[in-house]
Scaffold this motif. Structure first.
Motif, PDB file in Angstrom:
ATOM      1  N   UNK A  92     -10.592  40.397  11.429  1.00  0.00           N
ATOM      2  CA  UNK A  92     -11.469  40.836  12.518  1.00  0.00           C
ATOM      3  C   UNK A  92     -10.781  41.867  13.404  1.00  0.00           C
ATOM      4  N   UNK A  93      -9.517  41.627  13.734  1.00  0.00           N
ATOM      5  CA  UNK A  93      -8.794  42.560  14.594  1.00  0.00           C
ATOM      6  C   UNK A  93      -8.626  43.906  13.908  1.00  0.00           C
ATOM      7  N   UNK A  94      -8.347  43.874  12.618  1.00  0.00           N
ATOM      8  CA  UNK A  94      -8.184  45.128  11.875  1.00  0.00           C
ATOM      9  C   UNK A  94      -9.461  45.963  11.942  1.00  0.00           C
ATOM     10  N   UNK A  95     -10.608  45.299  11.829  1.00  0.00           N
ATOM     11  CA  UNK A  95     -11.883  46.015  11.921  1.00  0.00           C
ATOM     12  C   UNK A  95     -12.135  46.495  13.345  1.00  0.00           C
ATOM     13  N   UNK A  96     -11.815  45.648  14.340  1.00  0.00           N
ATOM     14  CA  UNK A  96     -12.066  46.014  15.732  1.00  0.00           C
ATOM     15  C   UNK A  96     -11.164  47.154  16.203  1.00  0.00           C
ATOM     16  N   UNK A  97      -9.981  47.275  15.624  1.00  0.00           N
ATOM     17  CA  UNK A  97      -9.087  48.366  16.004  1.00  0.00           C
ATOM     18  C   UNK A  97      -9.642  49.725  15.582  1.00  0.00           C
ATOM     19  N   UNK A 104     -11.913  57.672  19.724  1.00  0.00           N
ATOM     20  CA  UNK A 104     -11.039  58.700  20.296  1.00  0.00           C
ATOM     21  C   UNK A 104     -10.764  59.841  19.327  1.00  0.00           C
ATOM     22  N   UNK A 105     -11.380  59.771  18.135  1.00  0.00           N
ATOM     23  CA  UNK A 105     -11.196  60.833  17.152  1.00  0.00           C
ATOM     24  C   UNK A 105      -9.811  60.866  16.543  1.00  0.00           C
ATOM     25  N   UNK A 106      -9.197  59.689  16.363  1.00  0.00           N
ATOM     26  CA  UNK A 106      -7.825  59.617  15.862  1.00  0.00           C
ATOM     27  C   UNK A 106      -7.749  59.019  14.459  1.00  0.00           C
ATOM     28  N   UNK A 107      -8.877  58.971  13.751  1.00  0.00           N
ATOM     29  CA  UNK A 107      -8.860  58.335  12.438  1.00  0.00           C
ATOM     30  C   UNK A 107      -7.972  59.059  11.438  1.00  0.00           C
ATOM     31  N   UNK A 108      -7.686  60.338  11.678  1.00  0.00           N
ATOM     32  CA  UNK A 108      -6.792  61.082  10.784  1.00  0.00           C
ATOM     33  C   UNK A 108      -5.329  60.981  11.203  1.00  0.00           C
ATOM     34  N   UNK A 109      -5.080  60.572  12.442  1.00  0.00           N
ATOM     35  CA  UNK A 109      -3.704  60.492  12.949  1.00  0.00           C
ATOM     36  C   UNK A 109      -3.141  59.075  12.924  1.00  0.00           C
ATOM     37  N   UNK A 110      -3.975  58.074  13.200  1.00  0.00           N
ATOM     38  CA  UNK A 110      -3.501  56.693  13.289  1.00  0.00           C
ATOM     39  C   UNK A 110      -3.955  55.894  12.076  1.00  0.00           C
ATOM     40  N   UNK A 111      -3.042  55.120  11.537  1.00  0.00           N
ATOM     41  CA  UNK A 111      -3.341  54.293  10.372  1.00  0.00           C
ATOM     42  C   UNK A 111      -3.068  52.827  10.693  1.00  0.00           C
ATOM     43  N   UNK A 112      -3.853  51.953  10.068  1.00  0.00           N
ATOM     44  CA  UNK A 112      -3.732  50.508  10.256  1.00  0.00           C
ATOM     45  C   UNK A 112      -3.446  49.871   8.904  1.00  0.00           C
ATOM     46  N   UNK A 113      -2.498  48.953   8.891  1.00  0.00           N
ATOM     47  CA  UNK A 113      -2.197  48.220   7.658  1.00  0.00           C
ATOM     48  C   UNK A 113      -2.382  46.733   7.914  1.00  0.00           C
ATOM     49  N   UNK A 114      -3.237  46.108   7.132  1.00  0.00           N
ATOM     50  CA  UNK A 114      -3.463  44.668   7.200  1.00  0.00           C
ATOM     51  C   UNK A 114      -2.619  44.004   6.129  1.00  0.00           C
ATOM     52  N   UNK A 115      -1.684  43.154   6.559  1.00  0.00           N
ATOM     53  CA  UNK A 115      -0.760  42.535   5.602  1.00  0.00           C
ATOM     54  C   UNK A 115      -0.862  41.016   5.677  1.00  0.00           C
TER      55      UNK A 115
END
Length: 306
Positions: A92-97, A104-115
């Protein structure tokens, strides 16, 4: 109002614009927590569910990442680790992040890894070769990452650790493993301070939990937020002057009246005085098509909600 204005002025303009476009203002939990995170000060925040405490932990992290991105560019490496006691909560947190990152238009700059233990091998390899900036994981998976040099080197850039549901780790083996992992992260950081944020809705005693979060001889701010919600309670009773029909009480009239109440509300709890009535009502709601989109709990006064 002055506190809200002062906090808003401290946030990065990009983050501030997104926040006030999405929310009417800061909650009490956010007013207490965000300034501490902006100052890189460890904090234990206890606040009721629905008070915005998870976002309170991440707002300061987003501010730090945005300023780093603006100044020197954001290089690969984990900046924030979110630790969850449950894999479902981590999902849920991974999706909410992704919501604020996209906003903020940062989908190309910030990456999320769910482990977690269910993470595919392809995603693990991708993270090892090009680490994400946000790591969402569990204590067990974090311990495994720290034990492998190829992953541990990416965690050396970590500035923030957010531990959700901190009380669930206190006094058990998972908590002991988590404490060791946090100390290993601090060793990777060297002299640089690791900002630890503990979140809990039912934390007690606060001083011991704060010490559990940061370890001995380290400062940790303790903040207890309140939430004020308007409560409207309506009592419905089936009793009438002539409650029983001539042919005997069958409950048909009661079910019809309940159906009207359920149609007009999102959540309903139906209390009965005996178990057989609870079972009968539960069977009735299963057969009723209009209840499929409602959350309903039926219980008698001596049992748990079913």
């Amino acid at each position: 109002m002055k506190k809200e204005q002062a906090l808003a002025a401290r946030l990065h303009p990009r983050l501030r614009d997104w926040f006030f476009a999405s929310f009417p203002g800061f909650t009490h939990a956010q007013l207490l927590c965000v300034p501490a995170v902006l100052n890189r000060e460890s904090i234990l925040l206890t606040s009721p569910t629905g008070s915005g405490k998870t976002l309170a932990g991440f707002l300061g992290v987003f501010d730090s990442v945005l300023r780093e991105l603006e100044s020197n560019g954001l290089k690969p490496g984990v900046r924030c680790i979110y630790i969850s006691p449950l894999r479902a909560l981590a999902y849920d947190i991974e999706k909410n992040l992704r919501g604020p990152i996209t906003g903020m238009g940062l989908e190309n700059e910030l990456r999320i890894h769910l482990r977690t233990g269910d993470t595919p091998a392809s995603e693990r390899t991708k993270f090892r070769n090009k680490p994400s900036h946000f790591l969402v994981t569990t204590p067990e998976s974090l311990a495994i990452l720290l034990a492998q040099q190829s992953y541990a080197q990416h965690l050396a850039h970590t500035k923030f650790v957010i531990v959700d549901e901190l009380h669930s780790f206190a006094g058990n083996k998972r908590g002991a493993d988590l404490s060791i992992s946090l100390e290993r992260l601090q060793m990777l950081r060297g002299q640089s301070n690791l900002c630890r944020v503990g979140l809990s809705a039912t934390a007690a005693p606060l001083d011991l939990l704060a010490q559990f979060l940061v370890g001995k001889n380290r400062h940790c701010r303790v903040a207890e937020a309140r939430i004020e919600k308007e409560q409207i309670v309506d009592v419905f009773s089936p009793i009438r002057r002539d409650p029983y029909p001539p042919s005997g009480y069958t409950g048909v009239r009661l079910y019809a009246e309940l159906s009207q109440l359920i149609r007009s509300r999102q959540s309903v709890i139906v209390f009965t005085n005996v178990r057989v009535c609870a079972s009968s009502c539960r069977n009735w709601r299963t057969r009723s098509k209009f209840i499929t989109l409602r959350w309903i709990a039926v219980c008698d006064l001596r049992s748990k909600i079913v």
